[in-house]
Write a protein that holds these residues in place. Structure first.
Motif: not given
Length: 101
Positions: A1-27
């Motif tokens: 399973m793969v689950f993606w979360v887009f962070g555009y505010g405080s999640l950019v510097w502090n996601p607060g959950f365990e993740y496997d990969e971080k990618v910078i980009g835009f929507i």
């Protein structure tokens, strides 16, 4: 399973959950605005705090970070439950196209 979360505010510097990969980009077709009155952890009912939310605007671009959570449904559920508790807007799940840099 793969689950993606887009962070555009405080999640950019502090996601607060365990993740496997971080990618910078835009929507596309969304912009970041500070118009959400939040009372759960940043304000009170008498004095709500303004926090980021997304507004759909054709042609707009919103930069942020996408976090990939791989593994099991339990790992995905733990990330989503954290977001629903912490963030005012994560009760809404929207699919968007993410463009990485």
């Amino acid at each position: 399973m793969v689950f993606w979360v887009f962070g555009y505010g405080s999640l950019v510097w502090n996601p607060g959950f365990e993740y496997d990969e971080k990618v910078i980009g835009f929507i596309k077709d969304y912009r970041r605005v500070f118009d959400l009155a939040c009372i759960d952890h940043r304000g009170t009912p008498e004095d709500p705090a303004r926090t980021c939310t997304l507004e759909h605007i054709e042609g707009a671009v919103c930069w942020g970070a996408a976090y990939c959570v791989r593994g099991s449904p339990e790992k995905e559920r733990a990330a989503m439950q954290y977001l629903e508790r912490r963030e005012c807007e994560y009760d809404q799940k929207t699919l968007v196209d993410f463009f990485k840099v």
